[in-house]
Design a protein around this motif. Structure first.
Motif, PDB file in Angstrom:
ATOM      1  N   MET A  14     -94.652-100.331  16.271  1.00  0.00           N
ATOM      2  CA  MET A  14     -93.364-100.258  16.954  1.00  0.00           C
ATOM      3  C   MET A  14     -93.607-100.139  18.458  1.00  0.00           C
ATOM      4  N   PRO A  15     -92.899-100.924  19.238  1.00  0.00           N
ATOM      5  CA  PRO A  15     -93.058-100.804  20.690  1.00  0.00           C
ATOM      6  C   PRO A  15     -92.484 -99.475  21.189  1.00  0.00           C
ATOM      7  N   ARG A  16     -93.082 -98.961  22.252  1.00  0.00           N
ATOM      8  CA  ARG A  16     -92.503 -97.788  22.924  1.00  0.00           C
ATOM      9  C   ARG A  16     -91.333 -98.327  23.743  1.00  0.00           C
ATOM     10  N   GLN A  17     -90.143 -97.776  23.492  1.00  0.00           N
ATOM     11  CA  GLN A  17     -88.960 -98.342  24.118  1.00  0.00           C
ATOM     12  C   GLN A  17     -87.945 -97.274  24.471  1.00  0.00           C
ATOM     13  N   ALA A  18     -87.062 -97.640  25.374  1.00  0.00           N
ATOM     14  CA  ALA A  18     -85.965 -96.775  25.791  1.00  0.00           C
ATOM     15  C   ALA A  18     -84.705 -97.623  25.858  1.00  0.00           C
ATOM     16  N   LEU A  19     -83.581 -96.953  25.861  1.00  0.00           N
ATOM     17  CA  LEU A  19     -82.279 -97.603  25.913  1.00  0.00           C
ATOM     18  C   LEU A  19     -81.658 -97.392  27.284  1.00  0.00           C
ATOM     19  N   ALA A  63     -74.873 -93.915  18.568  1.00  0.00           N
ATOM     20  CA  ALA A  63     -75.824 -93.733  17.464  1.00  0.00           C
ATOM     21  C   ALA A  63     -77.231 -94.151  17.883  1.00  0.00           C
ATOM     22  N   LEU A  64     -77.356 -95.249  18.584  1.00  0.00           N
ATOM     23  CA  LEU A  64     -78.671 -95.708  19.023  1.00  0.00           C
ATOM     24  C   LEU A  64     -79.266 -94.759  20.059  1.00  0.00           C
ATOM     25  N   ALA A  65     -78.449 -94.237  20.952  1.00  0.00           N
ATOM     26  CA  ALA A  65     -78.926 -93.324  22.000  1.00  0.00           C
ATOM     27  C   ALA A  65     -79.500 -92.036  21.414  1.00  0.00           C
ATOM     28  N   ARG A  66     -79.103 -91.694  20.214  1.00  0.00           N
ATOM     29  CA  ARG A  66     -79.655 -90.487  19.559  1.00  0.00           C
ATOM     30  C   ARG A  66     -81.036 -90.752  18.947  1.00  0.00           C
ATOM     31  N   GLN A  67     -81.418 -92.022  18.831  1.00  0.00           N
ATOM     32  CA  GLN A  67     -82.658 -92.373  18.147  1.00  0.00           C
ATOM     33  C   GLN A  67     -83.850 -92.604  19.067  1.00  0.00           C
ATOM     34  N   ILE A  68     -83.593 -92.986  20.318  1.00  0.00           N
ATOM     35  CA  ILE A  68     -84.688 -93.278  21.246  1.00  0.00           C
ATOM     36  C   ILE A  68     -84.341 -92.703  22.624  1.00  0.00           C
ATOM     37  N   PRO A  69     -85.338 -92.559  23.505  1.00  0.00           N
ATOM     38  CA  PRO A  69     -85.022 -92.094  24.867  1.00  0.00           C
ATOM     39  C   PRO A  69     -83.961 -92.999  25.489  1.00  0.00           C
ATOM     40  N   SER A  70     -83.030 -92.393  26.214  1.00  0.00           N
ATOM     41  CA  SER A  70     -81.915 -93.175  26.748  1.00  0.00           C
ATOM     42  C   SER A  70     -81.547 -92.754  28.159  1.00  0.00           C
ATOM     43  N   VAL A  71     -81.084 -93.737  28.911  1.00  0.00           N
ATOM     44  CA  VAL A  71     -80.502 -93.506  30.229  1.00  0.00           C
ATOM     45  C   VAL A  71     -79.205 -94.303  30.291  1.00  0.00           C
ATOM     46  N   PHE A  76     -85.195-113.811  31.419  1.00  0.00           N
ATOM     47  CA  PHE A  76     -86.097-112.773  30.903  1.00  0.00           C
ATOM     48  C   PHE A  76     -86.616-113.050  29.499  1.00  0.00           C
ATOM     49  N   GLY A  77     -85.895-113.828  28.719  1.00  0.00           N
ATOM     50  CA  GLY A  77     -86.320-114.139  27.359  1.00  0.00           C
ATOM     51  C   GLY A  77     -85.615-113.334  26.297  1.00  0.00           C
ATOM     52  N   PRO A  78     -86.095-112.143  25.989  1.00  0.00           N
ATOM     53  CA  PRO A  78     -85.638-111.438  24.783  1.00  0.00           C
ATOM     54  C   PRO A  78     -84.160-111.026  24.763  1.00  0.00           C
ATOM     55  N   VAL A  79     -83.462-111.538  23.756  1.00  0.00           N
ATOM     56  CA  VAL A  79     -82.089-111.138  23.447  1.00  0.00           C
ATOM     57  C   VAL A  79     -82.040-110.874  21.953  1.00  0.00           C
ATOM     58  N   LEU A  80     -81.609-109.675  21.573  1.00  0.00           N
ATOM     59  CA  LEU A  80     -81.460-109.348  20.157  1.00  0.00           C
ATOM     60  C   LEU A  80     -79.993-109.509  19.788  1.00  0.00           C
ATOM     61  N   ALA A  81     -79.735-110.191  18.663  1.00  0.00           N
ATOM     62  CA  ALA A  81     -78.368-110.515  18.267  1.00  0.00           C
ATOM     63  C   ALA A  81     -77.733-109.478  17.353  1.00  0.00           C
ATOM     64  N   SER A  82     -78.551-108.622  16.720  1.00  0.00           N
ATOM     65  CA  SER A  82     -77.992-107.639  15.797  1.00  0.00           C
ATOM     66  C   SER A  82     -78.938-106.451  15.636  1.00  0.00           C
ATOM     67  N   ALA A  83     -78.420-105.381  15.052  1.00  0.00           N
ATOM     68  CA  ALA A  83     -79.217-104.180  14.822  1.00  0.00           C
ATOM     69  C   ALA A  83     -80.387-104.456  13.895  1.00  0.00           C
ATOM     70  N   ALA A  84     -80.261-105.456  13.031  1.00  0.00           N
ATOM     71  CA  ALA A  84     -81.347-105.802  12.099  1.00  0.00           C
ATOM     72  C   ALA A  84     -82.613-106.221  12.842  1.00  0.00           C
ATOM     73  N   GLU A  85     -82.481-106.661  14.084  1.00  0.00           N
ATOM     74  CA  GLU A  85     -83.642-107.108  14.868  1.00  0.00           C
ATOM     75  C   GLU A  85     -84.339-105.968  15.610  1.00  0.00           C
ATOM     76  N   LEU A  86     -83.748-104.781  15.609  1.00  0.00           N
ATOM     77  CA  LEU A  86     -84.363-103.631  16.276  1.00  0.00           C
ATOM     78  C   LEU A  86     -85.589-103.161  15.514  1.00  0.00           C
ATOM     79  N   ASP A  87     -86.606-102.753  16.243  1.00  0.00           N
ATOM     80  CA  ASP A  87     -87.817-102.202  15.644  1.00  0.00           C
ATOM     81  C   ASP A  87     -87.865-100.722  15.997  1.00  0.00           C
ATOM     82  N   LEU A  88     -87.240 -99.893  15.156  1.00  0.00           N
ATOM     83  CA  LEU A  88     -87.150 -98.466  15.448  1.00  0.00           C
ATOM     84  C   LEU A  88     -88.064 -97.608  14.564  1.00  0.00           C
ATOM     85  N   ASP A  89     -88.812 -98.202  13.670  1.00  0.00           N
ATOM     86  CA  ASP A  89     -89.680 -97.426  12.780  1.00  0.00           C
ATOM     87  C   ASP A  89     -91.015 -97.153  13.398  1.00  0.00           C
TER      88      ASP A  89
END
Length: 158
Positions: free
Chosen positions: A1-6, A27-35, A145-158
């Motif tokens: 899983m990539p190290r990521q923030a929102l 909901a997503l902001a509770r799962q990863i570091p967020s600003v 920039f390239g990366p655009v995710l179209a849905s929550a199914a594309e998130l890598d949060l594990d």
């Protein structure tokens, strides 16, 4: 899983953000570091009212309880926010929020130039009155920039 923030761009009362998007961002902001950024009006800094006949609220607060909130005046996020994100030692920044073709895109340029991989969360982003669907912003994002995710199914949060 990539190290990521929102990064949540300008999800605040001055903008008409659909409730389902606000709830999903919360909901997503509770799962990863967020600003989050909040656009505040100060005509001496950015001439929104004089030049565009519109202005965001002078006292708006973020609708998202992010780990850190950064106030901005204008389209660009503050440099302090970029510095904070760089200090987190992350691989990519997931970006969502308001005006995908302006404010989100401006944040994308700053993130890209700082060496952070900006990734737009298309389903959690809204365009301006020019294109409320956000499709223009997603097209511009892919081009620059390239990366655009179209849905929550594309998130890598594990």
């Amino acid at each position: 899983m990539p190290r990521q923030a929102l990064l949540v761009v300008d999800v605040q009362p001055s903008f008409d953000v659909p409730a389902h998007i606000v709830d999903a961002i919360k909901a997503l902001a509770r799962q990863i570091p967020s600003v989050a950024t909040v656009e505040r009006h100060d005509e001496t800094v950015t001439p929104f009212d004089r030049q565009l006949g519109w202005k965001p609220g002078a006292n708006d607060e973020s609708l998202i309880a992010a780990d850190r909130i950064f106030i901005k005046h204008g389209y660009l996020p503050p440099v302090a926010m970029i510095e904070h994100l760089k200090s987190l030692d992350i691989d990519r920044v997931l970006v969502c929020g308001i005006q995908s073709e302006t404010c989100c895109l401006a944040a994308g340029f700053m993130l890209f130039d700082a060496g952070l991989q900006p990734t737009l969360l298309e389903w959690l982003s809204v365009g301006s009155s020019l294109d409320p669907s956000g499709a223009l912003g997603a097209r511009l994002w892919r081009h620059h920039f390239g990366p655009v995710l179209a849905s929550a199914a594309e998130l890598d949060l594990d």
